[in-house]
Design a protein around this motif. Structure first.
Motif, PDB file in Angstrom:
ATOM      1  N   GLU A  86       0.829  -1.206   0.000  1.00 33.60           N
ATOM      2  CA  GLU A  86       0.000   0.000   0.000  1.00 33.60           C
ATOM      3  C   GLU A  86       0.865   1.259   0.000  1.00 33.60           C
ATOM      4  OE1 GLU A  86      -3.817   0.150   2.335  1.00 33.60           O
ATOM      5  OE2 GLU A  86      -2.851  -1.516   3.365  1.00 33.60           O
ATOM      6  N   ALA A  87       1.928   1.250   0.809  1.00 36.31           N
ATOM      7  CA  ALA A  87       2.817   2.407   0.882  1.00 36.31           C
ATOM      8  C   ALA A  87       3.485   2.657  -0.466  1.00 36.31           C
ATOM      9  CB  ALA A  87       3.872   2.191   1.963  1.00 36.31           C
TER      10      ALA A  87
ATOM     11  N   ALA B  52       4.422  14.484   0.731  1.00 33.97           N
ATOM     12  CA  ALA B  52       3.274  14.541  -0.176  1.00 33.97           C
ATOM     13  C   ALA B  52       2.443  13.270  -0.114  1.00 33.97           C
ATOM     14  CB  ALA B  52       3.758  14.795  -1.603  1.00 33.97           C
ATOM     15  N   ALA B  53       3.083  12.158   0.254  1.00 37.42           N
ATOM     16  CA  ALA B  53       2.378  10.874   0.318  1.00 37.42           C
ATOM     17  C   ALA B  53       1.641  10.665   1.634  1.00 37.42           C
ATOM     18  CB  ALA B  53       3.365   9.729   0.102  1.00 37.42           C
TER      19      ALA B  53
ATOM     20  N   GLY C 152      -3.427   7.788   2.263  1.00 37.46           N
ATOM     21  CA  GLY C 152      -2.024   8.136   2.323  1.00 37.46           C
ATOM     22  C   GLY C 152      -1.323   7.463   3.486  1.00 37.46           C
ATOM     23  N   LEU C 153      -0.040   7.759   3.635  1.00 34.12           N
ATOM     24  CA  LEU C 153       0.760   7.124   4.678  1.00 34.12           C
ATOM     25  C   LEU C 153       0.353   7.638   6.052  1.00 34.12           C
ATOM     26  CD1 LEU C 153       4.324   7.300   3.052  1.00 34.12           C
ATOM     27  CD2 LEU C 153       2.518   5.585   2.724  1.00 34.12           C
ATOM     28  N   ARG C 154       0.152   6.715   6.968  1.00 30.96           N
ATOM     29  CA  ARG C 154      -0.171   7.040   8.348  1.00 30.96           C
ATOM     30  C   ARG C 154       0.065   5.800   9.182  1.00 30.96           C
ATOM     31  NH1 ARG C 154      -6.751   6.916   9.219  1.00 30.96           N
ATOM     32  NH2 ARG C 154      -7.024   4.700   8.724  1.00 30.96           N
ATOM     33  N   GLY C 155       0.038   5.946  10.490  1.00 34.93           N
ATOM     34  CA  GLY C 155       0.160   4.803  11.382  1.00 34.93           C
ATOM     35  C   GLY C 155       1.541   4.162  11.331  1.00 34.93           C
TER      36      GLY C 155
ATOM     37  N   LYS D 171       4.778   5.904  -5.292  1.00 39.29           N
ATOM     38  CA  LYS D 171       4.860   5.934  -6.762  1.00 39.29           C
ATOM     39  C   LYS D 171       4.027   7.082  -7.327  1.00 39.29           C
ATOM     40  CE  LYS D 171       6.083   3.989 -10.727  1.00 39.29           C
ATOM     41  NZ  LYS D 171       7.493   3.855 -11.158  1.00 39.29           N
ATOM     42  N   GLN D 172       2.898   7.367  -6.703  1.00 44.79           N
ATOM     43  CA  GLN D 172       2.057   8.466  -7.167  1.00 44.79           C
ATOM     44  C   GLN D 172       2.756   9.810  -7.027  1.00 44.79           C
ATOM     45  OE1 GLN D 172      -1.478   7.997  -4.814  1.00 44.79           O
ATOM     46  NE2 GLN D 172      -2.423   6.505  -6.221  1.00 44.79           N
TER      47      GLN D 172
END
Length: 394
Positions: free
Chosen positions: A16-17, A74-75, A94-97, A22-23
């Protein structure tokens, strides 16, 4: 049985990350990152998994730290308002946790040559997980810059950033790099703690309490003086903070701290302790039955804890103090107190068979003792996720 902590970082989370990175960074080799991070991940424990994923980031993110930091920020998912960010799952936005633990490690490793940019990244990261581990190498390498930054952050709108000021600079943060210079001299953090001890967020104030408790382990006189300066006429939230900060010194029977809390006097009366079982198997519990009878003509304020003397691998014992009761015992009064102490396996302790002592202490002084024999059935050391009860010095 509860899910093992290590599974908080898993191959699915890595995949997922990679999508979010990549985006934001079209040249990012997401397939290589997933391959490197996923290879051998399942056999590692939690911290080792974080370091393993960090190494994969180092191999695949651009060598220009500013470019990599821009992409990582940005991610990120939107900032989280709540305090329980460690419970976050899913990276839909987005990235979290927990995936941000290896991201923080990456910033700590690759950002030392660019500390200003790295601190900006940690400011953003801590609002989606925590940067309390990642900021510590910067405190070691760039103390002047970091403490100037932390002084500004005590006024930040985000409670996560304000908490980072205290939690990230704790001298003895569990799981974190020990800050030996602050263990030796905590002076640089004291203005920060003073600015935060009346913070509107309980999440922040609890960190301040734990930070002061860290200081108490090496400089008890500093915390005793802190109580003299800040306990009189303190509002209730600060009193609760200072009480939590005093827990190590209260259990140690520090005279100045006990006096500050009105606990300096020895218990006047008799204390009788009985245990529900003389023999206990790992996974069961032992019940404490404590009867107190006062001989005083005055009300007595009592802080009652108990220490379990755990058997170590070499046959010696090591005490661990646990919270008991706090009460006011009337003149000539009596009370019977009961507490169940669990002996189920936990991640933070390895049990060994043998005679375990148990001592009850009131206002820092032992008043009653007992013991029980602990036996260990085969394959009974599989740990649970959380302690059965909270240690006083936890």
């Amino acid at each position: 049985m509860a899910e093992p902590f290590k599974n908080l970082l898993h191959a699915g989370l890595v995949e997922e990350a990679a999508v979010h990175l990549k985006q934001q960074l079209p040249q990012f080799d997401d397939r290589q990152f997933v391959r490197l991070a996923g290879t051998g991940l399942d056999v590692l424990e939690l911290k080792a998994r974080s370091l393993h994923i960090c190494s994969a980031l180092e191999h695949t993110l651009p060598p220009d730290f500013a470019v990599a930091a821009d992409a990582l920020q940005a991610a990120l998912a939107p900032a989280e308002p709540g305090a329980a960010m460690a419970q976050l799952t899913g990276l839909e936005r987005g990235l979290r946790g927990w995936i941000l633990w290896p991201v923080g490690e990456y910033i700590a490793r690759r950002g030392q040559a660019h500390p200003e940019r790295a601190l900006l990244a940690l400011h953003a990261l801590t609002q989606r997980f925590t940067a309390e581990f990642a900021i510590r190498p910067f405190i070691v390498q760039h103390p002047q810059l970091v403490f100037a930054t932390l002084q500004r952050w005590v006024h930040d709108d985000s409670p996560h950033v304000r908490r980072l000021v205290s939690e990230g600079s704790r001298p003895r943060l569990p799981w974190g790099l020990q800050l030996k210079q602050l263990v030796a001299d905590p002076t640089p953090t004291l203005p920060l703690l003073q600015a935060l001890q009346d913070d509107s967020s309980d999440y922040v104030r609890r960190s301040v309490a734990n930070h002061l408790n860290d200081i108490a382990k090496d400089h008890p006189q500093r915390v005793a003086q802190w109580l003299q300066d800040h306990l009189p006429d303190a509002p209730p939230p600060r009193r609760a903070l200072l009480r939590h900060a005093s827990r190590t010194l209260i259990k140690a029977g520090d005279p100045a701290v006990l006096k500050a809390w009105g606990l300096g006097a020895a218990f006047k009366g008799s204390a009788t302790l009985s245990l529900s079982h003389g023999r206990v198997k790992l996974g069961d519990a032992v019940a404490l039955n404590l009867h107190l009878a006062s001989t005083s003509t005055r009300v007595q304020t009592l802080a009652i804890d108990y220490a379990v003397h755990h058997v170590k691998a070499n046959g010696s014992t090591s005490p661990k103090v646990f919270k008991g009761w706090q009460l006011q015992l009337p003149s000539r009064g009596e009370v019977t107190l009961i507490k169940r102490h669990s002996l189920r396996p936990i991640t933070t302790r390895r049990y060994h068979a043998g005679v375990h002592g148990l001592a009850v202490q009131i206002n820092g002084q032992v008043v009653a003792q007992g013991s029980f024999m602990l036996s260990i059935p085969e394959a009974a050391q599989e740990p649970a996720q959380q302690p059965a009860q909270e240690p006083v010095d936890g």
